[in-house]
Motif scaffolding. Structure first.
Motif, PDB file in Angstrom:
ATOM      1  N   LEU A  93     -53.763 -21.952  -1.426  1.00  0.00           N
ATOM      2  CA  LEU A  93     -54.048 -22.381  -0.057  1.00  0.00           C
ATOM      3  C   LEU A  93     -54.097 -23.904   0.069  1.00  0.00           C
ATOM      4  N   LYS A  94     -53.485 -24.613  -0.886  1.00  0.00           N
ATOM      5  CA  LYS A  94     -53.474 -26.078  -0.814  1.00  0.00           C
ATOM      6  C   LYS A  94     -52.883 -26.572   0.507  1.00  0.00           C
ATOM      7  N   GLY A  95     -51.861 -25.889   1.007  1.00  0.00           N
ATOM      8  CA  GLY A  95     -51.227 -26.271   2.269  1.00  0.00           C
ATOM      9  C   GLY A  95     -52.057 -25.927   3.489  1.00  0.00           C
ATOM     10  N   CYS A  96     -53.183 -25.242   3.291  1.00  0.00           N
ATOM     11  CA  CYS A  96     -54.048 -24.818   4.401  1.00  0.00           C
ATOM     12  C   CYS A  96     -55.267 -25.725   4.553  1.00  0.00           C
ATOM     13  N   GLN A  97     -55.292 -26.817   3.837  1.00  0.00           N
ATOM     14  CA  GLN A  97     -56.469 -27.678   3.877  1.00  0.00           C
ATOM     15  C   GLN A  97     -56.686 -28.196   5.295  1.00  0.00           C
ATOM     16  N   PRO A  98     -57.929 -28.232   5.749  1.00  0.00           N
ATOM     17  CA  PRO A  98     -58.214 -28.673   7.119  1.00  0.00           C
ATOM     18  C   PRO A  98     -57.880 -30.145   7.330  1.00  0.00           C
ATOM     19  N   LYS A  99     -57.534 -30.452   8.551  1.00  0.00           N
ATOM     20  CA  LYS A  99     -57.200 -31.827   8.931  1.00  0.00           C
ATOM     21  C   LYS A  99     -58.463 -32.517   9.475  1.00  0.00           C
ATOM     22  N   PRO A 100     -58.600 -33.823   9.258  1.00  0.00           N
ATOM     23  CA  PRO A 100     -59.748 -34.537   9.825  1.00  0.00           C
ATOM     24  C   PRO A 100     -59.695 -34.491  11.355  1.00  0.00           C
ATOM     25  N   PRO A 101     -60.846 -34.578  11.982  1.00  0.00           N
ATOM     26  CA  PRO A 101     -60.863 -34.519  13.453  1.00  0.00           C
ATOM     27  C   PRO A 101     -60.219 -35.757  14.058  1.00  0.00           C
ATOM     28  N   GLY A 102     -59.642 -35.573  15.228  1.00  0.00           N
ATOM     29  CA  GLY A 102     -59.081 -36.700  15.967  1.00  0.00           C
ATOM     30  C   GLY A 102     -60.186 -37.519  16.615  1.00  0.00           C
ATOM     31  N   LYS A 103     -59.801 -38.656  17.207  1.00  0.00           N
ATOM     32  CA  LYS A 103     -60.771 -39.587  17.792  1.00  0.00           C
ATOM     33  C   LYS A 103     -61.640 -38.915  18.856  1.00  0.00           C
ATOM     34  N   ASP A 104     -61.049 -38.110  19.725  1.00  0.00           N
ATOM     35  CA  ASP A 104     -61.806 -37.458  20.790  1.00  0.00           C
ATOM     36  C   ASP A 104     -62.672 -36.318  20.265  1.00  0.00           C
ATOM     37  N   GLU A 105     -62.138 -35.555  19.338  1.00  0.00           N
ATOM     38  CA  GLU A 105     -62.850 -34.381  18.831  1.00  0.00           C
ATOM     39  C   GLU A 105     -64.062 -34.741  17.982  1.00  0.00           C
ATOM     40  N   CYS A 106     -63.994 -35.820  17.241  1.00  0.00           N
ATOM     41  CA  CYS A 106     -65.028 -36.072  16.245  1.00  0.00           C
ATOM     42  C   CYS A 106     -66.390 -36.398  16.841  1.00  0.00           C
ATOM     43  N   LYS A 107     -66.453 -36.968  18.013  1.00  0.00           N
ATOM     44  CA  LYS A 107     -67.751 -37.322  18.609  1.00  0.00           C
ATOM     45  C   LYS A 107     -68.321 -36.212  19.478  1.00  0.00           C
ATOM     46  N   LYS A 108     -67.467 -35.270  19.895  1.00  0.00           N
ATOM     47  CA  LYS A 108     -67.899 -34.179  20.759  1.00  0.00           C
ATOM     48  C   LYS A 108     -68.694 -33.149  19.976  1.00  0.00           C
ATOM     49  N   LEU A 109     -69.682 -32.568  20.616  1.00  0.00           N
ATOM     50  CA  LEU A 109     -70.412 -31.455  20.026  1.00  0.00           C
ATOM     51  C   LEU A 109     -69.751 -30.161  20.487  1.00  0.00           C
ATOM     52  N   ALA A 110     -69.519 -29.261  19.562  1.00  0.00           N
ATOM     53  CA  ALA A 110     -68.875 -27.980  19.872  1.00  0.00           C
ATOM     54  C   ALA A 110     -69.960 -26.943  20.142  1.00  0.00           C
ATOM     55  N   VAL A 111     -70.318 -26.790  21.401  1.00  0.00           N
ATOM     56  CA  VAL A 111     -71.359 -25.843  21.798  1.00  0.00           C
ATOM     57  C   VAL A 111     -70.797 -24.422  21.684  1.00  0.00           C
ATOM     58  N   ASP A 112     -71.623 -23.501  21.203  1.00  0.00           N
ATOM     59  CA  ASP A 112     -71.257 -22.095  21.034  1.00  0.00           C
ATOM     60  C   ASP A 112     -70.104 -21.908  20.042  1.00  0.00           C
ATOM     61  N   THR A 113     -69.986 -22.812  19.101  1.00  0.00           N
ATOM     62  CA  THR A 113     -68.945 -22.716  18.077  1.00  0.00           C
ATOM     63  C   THR A 113     -69.581 -22.898  16.715  1.00  0.00           C
ATOM     64  N   MET A 114     -69.256 -21.989  15.802  1.00  0.00           N
ATOM     65  CA  MET A 114     -69.749 -22.120  14.429  1.00  0.00           C
ATOM     66  C   MET A 114     -68.579 -22.514  13.553  1.00  0.00           C
ATOM     67  N   PHE A 115     -68.698 -23.641  12.882  1.00  0.00           N
ATOM     68  CA  PHE A 115     -67.677 -24.084  11.946  1.00  0.00           C
ATOM     69  C   PHE A 115     -67.851 -23.289  10.663  1.00  0.00           C
ATOM     70  N   HIS A 116     -66.735 -22.879  10.081  1.00  0.00           N
ATOM     71  CA  HIS A 116     -66.785 -22.131   8.828  1.00  0.00           C
ATOM     72  C   HIS A 116     -67.280 -23.035   7.714  1.00  0.00           C
ATOM     73  N   ARG A 117     -68.193 -22.546   6.920  1.00  0.00           N
ATOM     74  CA  ARG A 117     -68.829 -23.340   5.865  1.00  0.00           C
ATOM     75  C   ARG A 117     -67.915 -23.604   4.679  1.00  0.00           C
ATOM     76  N   THR A 118     -68.096 -24.745   4.099  1.00  0.00           N
ATOM     77  CA  THR A 118     -67.520 -25.038   2.788  1.00  0.00           C
ATOM     78  C   THR A 118     -68.684 -24.957   1.818  1.00  0.00           C
ATOM     79  N   SER A 119     -69.412 -26.011   1.631  1.00  0.00           N
ATOM     80  CA  SER A 119     -70.615 -25.915   0.802  1.00  0.00           C
ATOM     81  C   SER A 119     -71.743 -26.714   1.443  1.00  0.00           C
ATOM     82  N   ASN A 120     -72.938 -26.173   1.283  1.00  0.00           N
ATOM     83  CA  ASN A 120     -74.130 -26.795   1.857  1.00  0.00           C
ATOM     84  C   ASN A 120     -74.481 -28.088   1.140  1.00  0.00           C
TER      85      ASN A 120
END
Length: 192
Positions: A93-120
Motif C-alpha cells: 500500500l505504499k502508493g496509498c499513503q495519505p497526502k498532506p492537507p492543503g492550505k484551506d483544509e489544514c486549518k479547518k475543523l472537520a465536525v462530525d468526521t472521524m479521521f482514521h487512526r495511525t498511532s496514538n
C-alpha cells in the motif's frame, strides 16, 4: 486448462499494471502471485502481511498462506500467478499513503468526521474544546492530527477527550452529529 492459464495471465498483467500505477487495495483470494522472493516473515492475518509488505522498502506484492501463517514478500511481478487454495495475494500500500492537507483544509475543523487512526501519540482528558485540542496537537511535535470527542460522546470517561495521532490520517469517516471533531496540527499547514 489453457483457458484458465490465459485468464490468470491476463489477471496478472492487469494487476501488475495497477501495482505500478499507484494505490491497489484489491486482494486476490485463491491466487498466489509469484515473483522474486525477498522475505517470509510470520503474520497473523492477511492485513498484517500486507502491512509488512508496505513497510518493506523493496516489497511490491505479497502472498499470504493462512494455513502456515506465512507471508511471502515479493518483488519483480513478471513470474506469473497460479491458483492455490488457502492463499490470498495483494499489493503493497505504499502508493496509498495519505497526502498532506492543503492550505484551506489544514486549518479547518472537520465536525462530525472521524479521521482514521495511525498511532496514538497521547490522550488528554477534560479538554474544553476542539480548538484547544488542536492547540495541544500543534504543541506536540509528534502530533499530525487529532480527534476530539465532545461532551455528547456516549461513554462518560471519553467525553471531552483529545486524542493526538502521529502522521496523517489514511481515511476520514462521517460520524454522529456533534459527537466528534477532527483536525490537523497547524504544523501540517503549508508555510506559504
Amino acid at each position: 486448462m489453457m483457458m484458465k492459464t490465459q485468464v490468470l495471465l491476463l489477471l496478472l498483467l492487469g494487476l501488475c499494471a495497477a501495482a505500478h500505477a499507484g494505490c491497489n487495495k484489491r486482494l486476490l483470494r485463491g491466487t498466489a502471485l509469484d515473483g522474486r522472493w525477498i522475505g517470509q516473515p510470520r503474520a497473523s492475518s492477511v492485513g498484517a502481511c500486507q502491512a509488512k509488505c508496505t513497510a518493506h522498502p523493496r516489497c511490491l506484492f505479497f502472498a499470504y498462506f493462512s494455513r502456515w501463517k506465512a507471508c511471502q514478500l515479493l518483488t519483480n511481478p513478471s513470474y506469473g500467478s497460479y491458483a492455490y487454495g488457502g492463499v490470498t495475494s495483494g499489493y503493497s500500500l505504499k502508493g496509498c499513503q495519505p497526502k498532506p492537507p492543503g492550505k484551506d483544509e489544514c486549518k479547518k475543523l472537520a465536525v462530525d468526521t472521524m479521521f482514521h487512526r495511525t498511532s496514538n501519540v497521547g490522550r488528554i482528558n477534560n479538554v474544553a474544546s476542539a480548538e484547544d485540542c488542536q492547540k495541544k496537537c500543534t504543541a506536540e511535535p509528534r502530533c499530525g492530527f487529532f480527534q476530539y470527542l465532545t461532551s455528547k460522546w456516549t461513554t462518560d470517561f471519553r467525553k471531552n477527550l483529545c486524542a493526538l495521532m502521529s502522521g496523517l490520517p489514511s481515511e476520514k469517516k462521517a460520524y454522529g452529529k456533534g459527537i466528534v471533531v477532527s483536525g490537523y496540527s497547524l504544523n501540517q499547514c503549508p508555510k506559504n
